[in-house]
Each structure stands twice: as C-alpha cells, then as structure tokens.
Design a protein around this motif. Structure first.
Motif, PDB file in Angstrom:
ATOM      1  N   SER A 134       6.334   7.780  -2.351  1.00  0.00           N
ATOM      2  CA  SER A 134       4.989   8.325  -2.470  1.00  0.00           C
ATOM      3  C   SER A 134       4.365   8.029  -3.825  1.00  0.00           C
ATOM      4  O   SER A 134       3.161   8.196  -3.986  1.00  0.00           O
ATOM      5  CB  SER A 134       5.052   9.844  -2.282  1.00  0.00           C
ATOM      6  OG  SER A 134       5.987  10.394  -3.196  1.00  0.00           O
TER       7      SER A 134
ATOM      8  N   ARG B 681       7.925  -9.730   9.122  1.00  0.00           N
ATOM      9  CA  ARG B 681       8.382  -8.857   8.043  1.00  0.00           C
ATOM     10  C   ARG B 681       9.616  -9.446   7.368  1.00  0.00           C
ATOM     11  O   ARG B 681      10.536  -9.920   8.041  1.00  0.00           O
ATOM     12  CB  ARG B 681       8.725  -7.472   8.562  1.00  0.00           C
ATOM     13  CG  ARG B 681       9.159  -6.520   7.431  1.00  0.00           C
ATOM     14  CD  ARG B 681       9.799  -5.250   7.925  1.00  0.00           C
ATOM     15  NE  ARG B 681       8.887  -4.380   8.656  1.00  0.00           N
ATOM     16  CZ  ARG B 681       7.930  -3.648   8.104  1.00  0.00           C
ATOM     17  NH1 ARG B 681       7.742  -3.676   6.802  1.00  0.00           N
ATOM     18  NH2 ARG B 681       7.167  -2.878   8.836  1.00  0.00           N
ATOM     19  N   THR B 742       6.586  -0.126  -2.950  1.00  0.00           N
ATOM     20  CA  THR B 742       7.124   1.185  -3.309  1.00  0.00           C
ATOM     21  C   THR B 742       8.644   1.088  -3.409  1.00  0.00           C
ATOM     22  O   THR B 742       9.236   0.045  -3.139  1.00  0.00           O
ATOM     23  CB  THR B 742       6.787   2.243  -2.238  1.00  0.00           C
ATOM     24  OG1 THR B 742       7.638   2.027  -1.099  1.00  0.00           O
ATOM     25  CG2 THR B 742       5.339   2.143  -1.781  1.00  0.00           C
ATOM     26  N   ALA B 744      10.681   2.164  -1.433  1.00  0.00           N
ATOM     27  CA  ALA B 744      11.299   1.906  -0.132  1.00  0.00           C
ATOM     28  C   ALA B 744      11.388   0.413   0.184  1.00  0.00           C
ATOM     29  O   ALA B 744      12.157   0.026   1.060  1.00  0.00           O
ATOM     30  CB  ALA B 744      10.512   2.627   0.964  1.00  0.00           C
ATOM     31  N   GLU B 745      10.615  -0.402  -0.501  1.00  0.00           N
ATOM     32  CA  GLU B 745      10.677  -1.849  -0.247  1.00  0.00           C
ATOM     33  C   GLU B 745      11.705  -2.556  -1.125  1.00  0.00           C
ATOM     34  O   GLU B 745      11.933  -3.750  -0.969  1.00  0.00           O
ATOM     35  CB  GLU B 745       9.302  -2.502  -0.491  1.00  0.00           C
ATOM     36  CG  GLU B 745       8.325  -2.338   0.639  1.00  0.00           C
ATOM     37  CD  GLU B 745       7.793  -0.920   0.742  1.00  0.00           C
ATOM     38  OE1 GLU B 745       7.907  -0.331   1.823  1.00  0.00           O
ATOM     39  OE2 GLU B 745       7.300  -0.385  -0.255  1.00  0.00           O
TER      40      GLU B 745
ATOM     41  N   HIS C 104       2.344   9.863   2.831  1.00  0.00           N
ATOM     42  CA  HIS C 104       3.528  10.340   2.116  1.00  0.00           C
ATOM     43  C   HIS C 104       3.514  11.864   2.088  1.00  0.00           C
ATOM     44  O   HIS C 104       2.464  12.473   2.255  1.00  0.00           O
ATOM     45  CB  HIS C 104       3.518   9.813   0.679  1.00  0.00           C
ATOM     46  CG  HIS C 104       3.582   8.328   0.596  1.00  0.00           C
ATOM     47  ND1 HIS C 104       4.743   7.624   0.789  1.00  0.00           N
ATOM     48  CD2 HIS C 104       2.626   7.404   0.364  1.00  0.00           C
ATOM     49  CE1 HIS C 104       4.508   6.339   0.667  1.00  0.00           C
ATOM     50  NE2 HIS C 104       3.233   6.165   0.417  1.00  0.00           N
ATOM     51  N   GLU C 184       5.666   2.205  14.333  1.00  0.00           N
ATOM     52  CA  GLU C 184       4.556   1.488  13.721  1.00  0.00           C
ATOM     53  C   GLU C 184       5.050   0.393  12.799  1.00  0.00           C
ATOM     54  O   GLU C 184       6.211   0.396  12.369  1.00  0.00           O
ATOM     55  CB  GLU C 184       3.622   2.442  12.965  1.00  0.00           C
ATOM     56  CG  GLU C 184       4.206   3.018  11.690  1.00  0.00           C
ATOM     57  CD  GLU C 184       3.173   3.831  10.903  1.00  0.00           C
ATOM     58  OE1 GLU C 184       2.319   4.486  11.527  1.00  0.00           O
ATOM     59  OE2 GLU C 184       3.229   3.805   9.662  1.00  0.00           O
ATOM     60  N   PHE C 185       4.156  -0.535  12.544  1.00  0.00           N
ATOM     61  CA  PHE C 185       4.426  -1.612  11.591  1.00  0.00           C
ATOM     62  C   PHE C 185       3.433  -1.461  10.460  1.00  0.00           C
ATOM     63  O   PHE C 185       2.223  -1.576  10.658  1.00  0.00           O
ATOM     64  CB  PHE C 185       4.258  -2.980  12.258  1.00  0.00           C
ATOM     65  CG  PHE C 185       4.523  -4.133  11.330  1.00  0.00           C
ATOM     66  CD1 PHE C 185       5.789  -4.692  11.243  1.00  0.00           C
ATOM     67  CD2 PHE C 185       3.507  -4.661  10.537  1.00  0.00           C
ATOM     68  CE1 PHE C 185       6.045  -5.758  10.374  1.00  0.00           C
ATOM     69  CE2 PHE C 185       3.755  -5.716   9.659  1.00  0.00           C
ATOM     70  CZ  PHE C 185       5.028  -6.268   9.588  1.00  0.00           C
ATOM     71  N   ALA C 186       3.952  -1.149   9.263  1.00  0.00           N
ATOM     72  CA  ALA C 186       3.097  -1.026   8.082  1.00  0.00           C
ATOM     73  C   ALA C 186       3.625  -1.980   7.020  1.00  0.00           C
ATOM     74  O   ALA C 186       4.814  -2.271   6.974  1.00  0.00           O
ATOM     75  CB  ALA C 186       3.093   0.407   7.562  1.00  0.00           C
ATOM     76  N   ARG C 187       2.735  -2.468   6.174  1.00  0.00           N
ATOM     77  CA  ARG C 187       3.149  -3.418   5.129  1.00  0.00           C
ATOM     78  C   ARG C 187       4.165  -2.782   4.195  1.00  0.00           C
ATOM     79  O   ARG C 187       5.162  -3.399   3.840  1.00  0.00           O
ATOM     80  CB  ARG C 187       1.936  -3.883   4.312  1.00  0.00           C
ATOM     81  CG  ARG C 187       0.946  -4.737   5.062  1.00  0.00           C
ATOM     82  CD  ARG C 187       1.445  -6.159   5.266  1.00  0.00           C
ATOM     83  NE  ARG C 187       1.882  -6.825   4.045  1.00  0.00           N
ATOM     84  CZ  ARG C 187       1.068  -7.360   3.138  1.00  0.00           C
ATOM     85  NH1 ARG C 187      -0.228  -7.317   3.300  1.00  0.00           N
ATOM     86  NH2 ARG C 187       1.550  -7.958   2.057  1.00  0.00           N
ATOM     87  N   THR C 188       3.857  -1.554   3.760  1.00  0.00           N
ATOM     88  CA  THR C 188       4.787  -0.850   2.881  1.00  0.00           C
ATOM     89  C   THR C 188       4.932   0.577   3.385  1.00  0.00           C
ATOM     90  O   THR C 188       4.101   1.050   4.160  1.00  0.00           O
ATOM     91  CB  THR C 188       4.261  -0.802   1.422  1.00  0.00           C
ATOM     92  OG1 THR C 188       2.936  -0.270   1.444  1.00  0.00           O
ATOM     93  CG2 THR C 188       4.238  -2.177   0.784  1.00  0.00           C
ATOM     94  N   HIS C 189       5.967   1.240   2.900  1.00  0.00           N
ATOM     95  CA  HIS C 189       6.261   2.603   3.333  1.00  0.00           C
ATOM     96  C   HIS C 189       5.063   3.510   3.067  1.00  0.00           C
ATOM     97  O   HIS C 189       4.560   3.566   1.957  1.00  0.00           O
ATOM     98  CB  HIS C 189       7.486   3.113   2.572  1.00  0.00           C
ATOM     99  CG  HIS C 189       7.985   4.423   3.077  1.00  0.00           C
ATOM    100  ND1 HIS C 189       8.808   4.524   4.157  1.00  0.00           N
ATOM    101  CD2 HIS C 189       7.752   5.679   2.662  1.00  0.00           C
ATOM    102  CE1 HIS C 189       9.074   5.787   4.379  1.00  0.00           C
ATOM    103  NE2 HIS C 189       8.450   6.519   3.493  1.00  0.00           N
ATOM    104  N   ASN C 191       2.086   3.270   4.038  1.00  0.00           N
ATOM    105  CA  ASN C 191       0.795   2.603   4.103  1.00  0.00           C
ATOM    106  C   ASN C 191       0.183   2.784   5.490  1.00  0.00           C
ATOM    107  O   ASN C 191       0.883   3.096   6.443  1.00  0.00           O
ATOM    108  CB  ASN C 191       1.006   1.104   3.836  1.00  0.00           C
ATOM    109  CG  ASN C 191      -0.178   0.466   3.151  1.00  0.00           C
ATOM    110  OD1 ASN C 191      -1.307   0.902   3.330  1.00  0.00           O
ATOM    111  ND2 ASN C 191       0.089  -0.564   2.377  1.00  0.00           N
ATOM    112  N   PHE C 192      -1.103   2.573   5.591  1.00  0.00           N
ATOM    113  CA  PHE C 192      -1.720   2.549   6.916  1.00  0.00           C
ATOM    114  C   PHE C 192      -1.015   1.491   7.762  1.00  0.00           C
ATOM    115  O   PHE C 192      -0.691   0.412   7.273  1.00  0.00           O
ATOM    116  CB  PHE C 192      -3.210   2.212   6.821  1.00  0.00           C
ATOM    117  CG  PHE C 192      -4.049   3.400   6.483  1.00  0.00           C
ATOM    118  CD1 PHE C 192      -4.319   4.357   7.443  1.00  0.00           C
ATOM    119  CD2 PHE C 192      -4.552   3.574   5.198  1.00  0.00           C
ATOM    120  CE1 PHE C 192      -5.104   5.470   7.131  1.00  0.00           C
ATOM    121  CE2 PHE C 192      -5.326   4.674   4.879  1.00  0.00           C
ATOM    122  CZ  PHE C 192      -5.598   5.635   5.843  1.00  0.00           C
TER     123      PHE C 192
END
Lengths: 173, 820, 289
Positions: A134, B681, B742, B744-745, C104, C184-189, C191-192
């Motif tokens: 976050s 991805r 972030t 997480a990545e 988040h 879902e598929f989001a670019r980053t955790h 994210n939209f």
C-alpha cells in the motif's frame, strides 16, 4: 472566507479543538495547524501512501481525507510512536536493518506496519510484502523494510518496551 | 587503434589493510531524525510571512500564447501576485543550459511566447496559501493558438516537421559522429555482423518528495536567501543567480534534506528562479513546491528516450571486434545538459569487453515533451542495455552460450588500467570473478534445469545473464567535449570538507555540498572520520554549510559522493594530524618524527605511556595559547578542497575523449522470470546480483542502494513510462497511470559483493549508487527474451508491458488460449 | 493539488441529507461517504462540488444486516468492515473475495462499498460484483425510496441511474447457492484492474445449473457476460465447456484500447481471467456439494 467548521481531534493522545475550512485536507491540518510535520505529502491522490496515519487505529491516507471527516477521531502519527527517548520497536528495527534511505516514506510506512503487525502479529515475509504494498518506497526496494517489520514482530508481540534503549552510539553487526 | 599520447596516471595508492570502521555495516547516523519524522524537508520549513506559489500548466503540447487574462486571478481572495511568462521573461534571464547554441532553444522558468509541452508553466500565482493559489489558477484565462505537435523523435528530424524552436531552424539540436579506432577494418574482417533496432522509452526518478524552494529576498540588503532541496546548490547556483540577476555574493543557498532524487533534483533551477522572482517582487518569503502533477509533467528530469540502430562485428568464436551505434535521442522541448547522457554512455561504451573500435553517432531531437534530465545512470544504463542486447543476439546467432560469449570477451584482470576506444580508462576490475560469484549465488545450473523442465510443461521461464559497467566520479569535461568550440570548457569538480576538533575533543565535519537525498553522506563521512581518528562514527557531528562563505564543491551526481568526500576527509584529516603531531611533540618535548598515531592520539614510538590523546591536544590548542610557540594558531580546524583524482583533457580532434569517468565498477545480474504468455505478465522466480564497486564503506547501505536501484530498474523494464500520445498529450500525469512497482512486485534478491579496490582513490572506493538501475533493465530484458525464445519472440522495446509482450506474442502466431 | 472550496454539512438523517441535496442542487451538491474517489478528483480539480453532504453522522448507515436471505450493506459500511464481516463471508463470499482486490487496506479503511458502486468506475471491482450478484441499489430522493437493479444502474463510465438529488443508502445482495470467484489482472498489487471477472456458478449433479458472470475493463460499464452464462448452462464444467464459455463471453466484446492495453490485449487478458474465474467458481461449486 468560507465558513469554518469546529472539529476536535485527539492526536497522539492530546486533544485539539480547531475550526477548519471544510476543504482542508487532514494532512494539512496535521502539518500546518498542529505542526506535526512528520506526516509527509507524496502524491495527494491516494496512491503513494506517504501521508498514511492511523485514524481510530486504522491506516488511512490523510491526503484524501478531509479534516472534517476526522472530527472526533483519535489519530496517531509518527510523532506518537517513540516513547520519549525510546524508539518504538519498528523504528528501532528500521534503523537496525537500514529500512530507510531518504526517510520520506518512512513515517507512513511505519504506521502502516504498525497496523499490519497489530492485525497479523506473526506475519510471513509474503504477508509483509503484500501488506506494505500500500505504500511506495522509491529508495530501498522494500527488502530491508520487510526485514525490519519481520524483526519488529516478535518485539511487538512481547508488548514490552524496546529492550535496548535508543542510544546515539553503537554499531550493528 | 590510433596511438594516443596520454598523461601519466596518478600514483598508485597503498591502501590501509586493517580498517576499523570503513567496511562496517553500522547503523546510519542520520536515520534517527527520519525515523521520528523530524527530517526537516523543504515542506517542513516555515518562514515568517511566507507565501505560496502555484504554477498554471499548459494543457496544450504546442501552441502560441495569444493572450493571458489574469485580472480575475489578481482580484481573487488572498492573492498577492500573478506573473505571466511574458512578464517573467522581462524579470529573469534564461535558465542554465549546457546544450549547443542555447540562444536557439532558450529555456525560461515560464513559457513566454509559446508553450512547447503539456505541463509547461505559463503563469505563477502567489497567495496566502496553496489552496488560494490554486483557486486563482482556475481564474486565469489563456488563449492559445494550437500548433502541430511534434511527438516522434525520428519524424521530428524529417524535413517539413513543425519546429519546437523556430530559431534553431530544425528540431535537430545536436548531431555528431565519433569514430574511435579503425571501425571499417574491424567490420571488414568480421565473420558475422549482428544488427538490431532497439527502443528505450522514457521514465523518471519520481522521488516521493517533489522539488521546491523557499526564497526570501530582503529589499534592505538585497540579499536573497534560498532553502531548496536541489542537490546542486553549491556548484550550479551561480547560474540561477545569473537568471535572477542577483550578485553571487548576495545569494545564500541552504540545502535541506531531499526526499529522494535519483537524479531528479540535480540543478532544478526552475522552482528556485520562480520562487526567487516572486520573493523579490513581493519582498516576502515565497515557497514554490511542485505538486505531483508538476513533478511528472513539468519537471526538468525525464530520463533517456532513445531509438538505436546497432551493428556488432563478431568472429565465429564469439570475439567481438567492433560496434557501430546510431542513436536518435528524444530530448523533449529543451536540452539543459546537452548530450552529456551520451558522454556517460561513452565512458563505458564497450562494456567489460575488449572491443577494438567504436562508431558512435548521436542525434538529439527536440519534440513537444518535457525535457530530459538525469535519472540514475544518466544514459549509461541505456548503453548497458543496448550492448547486452547485442551480445545476447550475437550469442544466439552464433549458437553460443550467453555466459560463454561474455567470458570470452572480458578484459582480463592483468590488463588494468585499461583504456577503452573512446579514451576513458577503467582503473581496475575482475569481471570473471563477479560473473562466477553471481552464477553461484543465482544457482544458475539449477535454474537451467528448471527451465528445461518447465518448457516441457508449456511454461516460459527465462534466465538473464548480463555483465556490465558502472562508471563513477564524473569529470566536468564530459559536458563539453562534444563541441569543437565549447562555450564553457570547465575542468573542475571539487568537493570540500572542514574538520574541526573542539576544545572537548569531539569532532565536527562540515560539508559544502553532497546534499542528502538518501545517499548517506553523513554516515559515509562519519565512518571515514572514525577511521582516521579512532572514534565512534556515531559521535561525529555533521553539518551542511550554505553557499555563502562556503568552500568549492560540486555536489552529488555520477556516483561521486563517497569517493570525493573520502578524498576531502583524508586531506583534512592529514592537516589536522600534522598540526596535532607538532602540538603533541611540543607538549611531550620530543621530535614530531618520533611520534606515531595510535588509538586516537600520538604516542612516542615504542613508549605507550608517553602519549597525548587528540582530546588533550585539542584542549591545549584551543585554550592554552602560551603553552605553544608564538606561530602556532589557536584551535584545531582544517579544510580540504579535494579535486577529482584522475581526469585528462580530450584530444583536439576528439578522436580520444580523455579520462573522464575512471573509477569503473562492474556488476552481473541474473534474474529468473516466468512469462505468462496469455496475459503478458512477467513475474520473478529469483534474482541474484553481484557488484564490484571497489572497497565498501558500509556494505549494507551499498546493498540497499543496489536493491533500490534494481527496483527502479524493474520499473524501467516492466512498468514505468511517461507516455505521450500522438497528439502530444501526456497520458501518465499521475501515479494512477505512471506505475511504480510496490513491494508485492519485488523478487527475493540475493546480493553479493566483490571488492577490487581502485588504485587511485582513498581506501580504493568506487562509486556505487546507480548500479542497480544500470543493470536491471538489461538483465530483465535478457531474461524475458530467454523465456520467449521457444516462441521465436525477442523483445527489443522497454518497458515490457503486458500490452507490448502480448503484441509480440500474438505477432509470433500465439493466439490466446482458452481452456487448459 | 488542493480541493476547491465548498460548503459542508453532516446531517443526522437521510431525509435531512436529501433535503440538503435539493436545497443546494444549483451548487452541484454531492454526497460524501468515504471520499476515496471524490476527494482525489477534487484534489485534481476535476470535480467542483459546491456543497458536500457527509453521511457520517447518519445513524445506522454503517450496518451490515440480513433482510431475510438478502445481505444489506448501508451506505457508510467501510470496505474493510465488509471484508472482515462474517456475515459477508457467508452470505456474499464473492464480495468478500473481491474486496481483497480493492486498492489497499488504507483505502479500504475509509472507502465504502456503496460509495464505490455509486462512483461506477468501469475498472472497479465492486460494481462488477454488484452486477454479477444481481444486486439492488436502494436510492432515497425527494420522492421517496426506490430500488434500482444493478442491470439498470450502471449507464456509462462514472454514470449511473441515480438522480443528482438521490442518495444511495444501501446495496442489497441476494443469495447465490453455488461457487464464487473474483479474479483480476492488475499491473501492480492494488492497482486498478485491467480486467476483472466476478463469477458465480451453481452445479447440481455435475452440471451447471446457473451461472452469473460480470467483467470490468471490457466496456464502458461492467459487462454482464450473458453469452458465457448461457454456454455454461447445463454443461459439465470441464475445460471444453469452460473454453466454449470463454469464447462465447468474449466474442462480442469491443473494449476501447488505452494505456493499459489495446483492444486485442484486453480481450486476451479477459479470456485468461474469465477462464480462471469460471474454473475456480466451478471448483468451489463442486466443493460445496
């Protein structure tokens, strides 16, 4: 000027009564009206987490929260973490593990970690990584932050004050 | 290769073997204030009567400003001042510009006659607070006459393209071809020529703190005091003073800690000049602090944005002979650093390899975009990526193993110092050792086996292996050796430190630049001072001096902070010790040469009881004038202005650029990725990296910078891009669209170090702050290409977004699957 | 980036709140719940409401309750409260799963379930869940209360059937006996999502008896994937049937290409996400038996 709204906030245990314009963001009231500049501004649109504070124990983005929305709430900022000279276990472990470089995201990261460890007292590394996702950090690559949170977890579980009082000296292996 | 007469290298140093503090991962001395939220950043400073500025940004990529009506804004509540770009052009001079012919692409703090990118400032409002200033911005009415936007750097160079700067007569700001060595012969003799076209899109540092300045002009003294988070506050501010028309001796700039930079807070004269201009008009302190949209769309520091056409000449056995590089770089609307980014590339253009000759052609295109500046690597990271892409392609075409082709071409350890074709020197290195250690940490053979197994299951695992250079400690020459007749062929880039031992024996170090932005100059200096004087580094006090009364200094950039501070600390310490030795000798009534420094003081050689601690000596020197001969001055404080230890001039014909980035680190990165070919991805399965930046001062903090830089490199490789559409609109103007990775990545990373000391720097230190980002994009691209090799897909464009990967996979005939 | 000026009130009842919306209609009065979408828009100065009606003091709006077998969430139920609620996990596990994907935790601590639905971002999770679950939205306006089915609620990007003087006081989620999945598929955790799919699948005697599927990111609103539902109807949910459902569900899609992906990439991603969601929901449906 616009009408002012009376609000009361308890910040780090101290009660404040203020009159604010309804548009004032909570982060600006904390920083400019109360002088608590430890809460930083990063993006002002709720993405980066730099402005994170705890509101009634829950982490929020103070840059997209109006101060009037926090009326009556109990707020904790980074200034409320240390007990005088003794750093909070999270602060201590961020120092030990070098979980900061420029320090700008640190207050928000600390408060988010605080909430995380209260909800998940014995987290896995994966849970910490996901938990702090976050909050953006542009310096550290997060690895040492994760280590710091994991190191702080047992100390917070013990709920004892920091074992080693903070000193300004001393190397860390 | 042409024989070049070269000046002698500096003397080779002997490094102290038994270091006590240098090399220890101590807790950083500056951290407690940040942990308590007491960083004192620019936004935390308040001056009495301070007003707040906000800038109106252009919504148009390219347009003439027909008129601006500021009447309603000026009448708005709490507004003190509105300045348009046209008025600002009367009040201030152009901003500093190292580009070719600066008068033909004049850069100002606000756009005067036309706007050249979305986000460029057209007016500034100063009000009681930021809320009111933004209210007034909405009341300013600007009439624009749209001009055709120039967005593609190659199209920008075609005849008939609309011009970003009419005075220039085209959009080609700079073009030059350098030939180093006999390129024609090497290509003629080569067995195979590997060709490719590569595209690197722009991203940027995007620190979590934006850029700001508080200017306070005192009309009585005409003195301008500025607090800013610029990192270049000492060395470059004379240019800002010039833009403001303030005499240098009436300007005092104070640095405050910067909440991250990664290059993006170098110079940043625009906020400084805007705040300074407004403060002078009002006679009150004015702060201009960018918001996030300003920092993305109207900053001075988007990163490199290049198209490459490259040819690599190789022999069948894998030996690389020569490379020709032809690049068009999209500089955006202005070109403040000239093509210094390509100077960075030329510092290590041939990587760790024994490539004989190089042709380097660069064309700098101007377009309707935010201008380029600095981003961790400053253009050298792009060269690393380009070269490693070519090496991998050569390996593929020759049927060689990617590890083997690299090993075959490494400059051997015995060859240092080694001059590369461009004329720069590599001081030292052991590239095979770095590679070997990385493969071991990466568990390379295991992952190759895993990859084979996964392929049978229809999974796409890839392993990237790259070996690349990490130049450190720039020389000023790289900013002008591009030109035959440079405007300002400066050659200085010093750094200064003052050390004082007070009457109680505690030590204070004063720094004159090397602003803090997370790079730990305080911890570095504390450890270096501790090493000199046998004190606890946490007992050393560090002060940053403002520009007024300050000593010569340059500031961070090009990974120079630690090396340069080490030289200054070493020099100042030597002076302190020399004075202390004489004083101790006088007090002990012995010959100075009979004393030796040991455990924090001087003692008579072989007589442990006969000694004076530094604290005693300092107390005597401060307080007991009559205990010393007349000529001994009171106190114990010394300064050192440390100049760059190794630079040389370029040759007149520029066939040799001289030594300009000599302390050469090296690293190897081995990421293991899995590509989901259905969605595009990329996820990490493992990541190992080993860096050699010479002697380490604080290994954990260096590892922290590698981790952080690698994370930014992951952003560059997979996530981050400032995207302008065909109409010139910036469609990533906030963190909603500019995607920063972030926690997480992040992969679990394994970091290792090799230490090959530099022969020319104190303790053998080399700079290491940029290394992660200089390696990761190349390594991750290599890993993705390795993963997709069975599909015949090779990705040549960064960032590798899901959209780009899916497009490449679709083009290779892989339709998306439905059922498993 | 500071919000423009506005006037503000935090009334104690819904009728008072409606009255304020009516009274300040000319000032573009807006309802404030968590503010996690509205305040950023105001900070960007993309929204200029002259009056905000804050629901925070209206008693009862933060309640999570069962109305028969319908789960009812009030307008001030924070997303994190819903996420932690045992009732939500039992009565609407699809919603619980989707909530874990909404931005988040710090956003979910403020943001409300109903507010996200009212905001109607075509990339958001909760409108998609509402559509898949055949939710009903309770709107209260000057003319009283009405219920709007999700199928009629979402009209375009950020556009709903709600009138400007109406307040969405609750969302009503009917039960679904079967398996669920939100993928879902989001670019980053956090994210939209580029594409998100909410799937509900009921299986009896090995065959799909009912399916309800909605997707975000493939149209201007969340899209109900009726063709995929029909393709699954009566089928054994094996890979062939799921493949056919994916083909059917994505056949007519014409998503607009944007920064995150061209139309072709969005469909590619939608296929993978849809498949995963149906698979998981079908597996869970089997498990329930």
């Amino acid at each position: 000027m616009t009408d002012l709204h009376p609000i009361s906030l308890t910040v780090n245990g101290r009660e404040y009564t203020l009159a604010v314009e309804p548009r004032r963001l909570l982060v600006d009231v904390l920083r400019d009206d109360l002088g608590l500049t430890g809460t930083h501004i990063g993006c002002e649109h709720g993405v980066c987490g730099t402005c994170t504070v705890l509101l009634d124990g829950a982490s929020i983005r103070s840059c997209i929260t109006l101060a009037v929305q926090a009326d009556g709430a109990e707020i904790r900022t980074v200034e409320g973490l240390a007990d005088g000279a003794v750093l909070h276990p999270l602060q201590e472990e961020f120092w030990n593990k070098q979980g900061l470089q420029c320090g700008y995201c640190t207050p928000g990261m600390l408060l988010r970690a605080c909430e995380l460890l209260e909800q998940t007292p014995d987290p896995t590394a994966e849970q910490v990584r996901e938990g702090i996702a976050s909050n953006l950090c542009r310096c550290t690559g997060y690895a040492y932050i994760v280590e710091a949170v994991l190191a702080a977890a047992p100390r917070m579980r013990e709920r004892t004050p920091a074992q080693t009082p903070t000193e300004t000296t001393g190397a860390q292996a | 290769m042409t024989a070049v007469e070269r000046p002698a290298a500096p003397p080779v140093r002997t490094h102290k073997a038994d270091r006590r503090w240098v090399g220890k991962s101590i807790r950083k001395v500056e951290d407690p204030k940040f942990l308590r939220g007491r960083g004192g950043y620019i936004a935390d400073l308040v001056r009495p009567g301070m007003l707040h500025a906000a800038v109106l940004r252009s919504p148009m990529p390219h347009a003439r400003i027909v008129s601006i009506d500021t009447g309603a804004a000026e009448a708005a509540p709490g507004v003190h001042l509105v300045v348009t770009g046209a008025r600002a052009a009367e009040l201030t001079g152009p901003l500093p510009d190292f580009g070719p012919d600066p008068t033909k692409h004049t850069w100002r703090c606000l756009a005067a006659e036309k706007v050249r990118y979305v986000g460029e400032g057209v007016a500034v409002v100063v009000a009681d607070n930021r809320y009111l200033a933004e209210d007034a911005l909405e009341l300013i009415d600007v009439e624009y006459e749209a001009l055709p936007p120039v967005t593609d750097p190659e199209a920008a160079l075609q005849p008939g393209a609309a011009m970003v700067h009419e005075a220039l007569g085209s959009n080609l700001a700079y073009a030059r071809q350098f030939d180093f060595g006999d390129v024609e012969r090497d290509f003629a003799e080569a067995d195979v020529v590997v060709r490719d076209r590569l595209r690197w899109h722009r991203s940027g540092g995007q620190p979590l703190e934006t850029v700001g300045a508080i200017a306070d002009f005192d009309p009585a003294t005409e003195r301008l005091t500025v607090h800013t988070n610029s990192l270049s506050f000492t060395s470059y501010m004379f240019m800002a003073a010039g833009a403001l028309g303030v005499p240098m001796n009436k300007l005092d700039v104070h640095q405050v800690p910067a909440g991250g930079s990664f290059g993006s807070k170098l110079f940043v004269t625009k906020p400084f000049v805007i705040a300074g201009m407004c403060s002078r008009l009002l006679g009150r302190p004015v702060v201009y602090l960018e918001d996030r949209v300003d920092n993305i769309s109207n900053c001075d520091h988007h990163g490199s944005d290049r198209v490459y056409d490259v040819e690599l000449a190789v022999m069948r056995d894998g030996t690389m002979r020569s490379i020709t590089i032809d690049t068009v770089d999209d500089y955006g609307a202005y070109i403040q650093f000239g093509v210094g980014h390509h100077g960075n590339a030329l510092a290590q253009v041939t990587g760790p390899y024994t490539i004989n000759s190089v042709r380097y052609r660069v064309r700098a295109a101007l377009t309707n975009k935010n201008q380029q500046g600095a981003y961790r690597g400053f253009g050298s990271e792009v060269n690393n990526w380009m070269l490693e892409q070519m090496v991998d392609k050569a390996a593929r075409e020759l049927g060689m193993d990617p590890v083997e082709i690299r090993r075959r071409n490494f400059i051997p350890p015995a060859s240092f110092p080694y001059f590369i074709p461009s004329g720069n020197v590599y001081d030292s290195g052991n590239y095979a050792a770095v590679l070997d250690k990385t493969l071991e940490l990466a568990d390379y053979d295991h992952w190759r086996a895993e990859q084979a197994r996964a392929r049978e299951e229809g999974r796409y695992i890839g392993i990237g292996v790259i070996s690349a250079q990490e130049r450190s400690v720039f020389s000023a020459t790289e900013f002008w050796f591009w030109f035959d007749e440079p405007n300002a062929p400066v050659t200085s880039s010093p750094e200064s430190v003052t050390l004082g031992v007070d009457a109680t024996g505690t030590i204070t170090a004063t720094l004159y630049s090397c602003a803090f932005w997370g790079n730990s100059p305080e911890t570095m200096v504390a450890q270096l001072v501790a090493e000199e004087f046998d004190v606890d580094p946490h007992s050393v006090s560090i002060i940053y001096h403002g520009t007024a009364g300050g000593l010569p200094a340059t500031g961070p950039g090009g990974s120079r902070t630690t090396v340069m501070l080490a030289g200054a600390v070493e020099g100042a310490s030597a002076k302190i010790k020399a004075k202390a030795r004489k004083a101790a000798a006088h007090l002990l009534e012995v010959d100075p040469d009979d004393l030796e420094w040991t455990e924090g003081g001087f003692q008579v050689r072989g007589v442990p009881g006969q000694r004076k601690g530094l604290d005693e000596i300092a107390a005597m020197l401060h307080m007991f004038k009559h205990s010393f001969p007349e000529e001994v001055e009171s106190g114990l404080e010394e300064s050192k202005v440390f100049d760059h230890p190794y630079t040389t001039m370029p040759s007149a014909d520029r066939s040799d650029l001289g030594v300009f980035y000599p302390f050469m680190g090296n690293a190897c990165h081995v990421p293991v990725v899995e590509v989901d070919i259905e969605t595009g991805r990329v996820s990490f399965l493992a990541y190992a990296a080993v860096h050699d930046c010479g002697t380490l001062v604080n290994p954990r903090s260096l590892a922290g910078h590698i981790l952080g830089g690698t994370t930014q490199g992951i952003g560059t490789a997979l996530y981050e891009e400032f995207v302008y559409d065909e109409e010139g609109q910036l469609i990533t103007s906030s963190f909603l669209d500019y995607t920063i990775p972030t926690a997480a990545e992040m992969p679990e990373m394994t970091i290792g170090h090799i230490e090959t000391p530099s022969p020319y720097t104190p303790h053998g230190i080399k700079g290491g702050g940029e290394g992660g980002r200089m390696m990761a994009p190349a390594a991750i691209n290599a890993a993705v290409n390795d993963a997709l090799a069975p599909l015949g897909v090779r990705v040549t464009e960064l960032p590798m977004t899901p959209d780009r990967l899916r497009a490449a996979i679709r083009a290779a005939g892989q339709v998306s699957s439905a059922a498993r | 980036m500071k919000p423009p000026s506005f006037r503000y009130s935090s009334p104690a009842t819904v009728p008072d709140a409606v009255a304020l919306l009516v009274e300040h209609a000319e000032e573009d009065a807006r309802v404030l719940a968590g503010g996690q979408s509205l305040v950023p828009l105001m900070n960007f100065r993309l929204a200029h409401p002259g009056f905000l009606v804050d629901l925070r003091r209206v008693p009862g709006l933060d309640s999570i309750r069962m109305d028969g077998d319908v789960l009812v969430l009030g307008a001030m139920v924070r997303q994190s409260a819903a996420e932690r609620s045992a009732e939500v996990r039992v009565a609407a596990p699809l919603l619980a799963e989707a909530l874990g994907h909404v931005a988040h935790p710090p956003i979910r601590n403020s943001g409300t379930v109903v507010g996200s639905i009212a905001h109607a971002d075509p990339a958001a999770e909760l409108p998609t869940v509402a559509l898949a679950m055949d939710a009903e939205m309770t709107a209260v306006g000057p003319q009283g209360e009405r219920r709007i089915p999700a199928a009629e609620f979402f009209q375009g990007p950020f556009t709903t059937a709600l009138a400007s003087d109406e307040i969405l006081t609750e969302v009503r989620l009917p039960p679904f006996a079967g398996g669920h999945a939100f993928v879902e598929f989001a670019r980053t955790h956090g994210n939209f999502a580029v594409v998100g799919v909410a799937a509900l699948v009921a299986v009896t005697d090995g065959r799909v008896t009912r399916a309800a599927i909605a997707a975000s990111g493939v149209g201007p609103t969340p899209v109900r994937m009726t063709a995929a539902e029909e393709a699954l109807g009566g089928a054994v949910p094996d890979s062939a049937a799921i493949g056919a459902a994916v083909d059917a569900g994505t056949a007519g899609l014409q998503p607009a290409g944007d920064l995150q992906g061209s139309a072709a990439t969005r469909i590619d991603i939608a296929r993978a996400v849809l498949r995963d969601a149906i698979e998981r929901a079908a597996e869970r449906a089997q498990d329930r038996r």
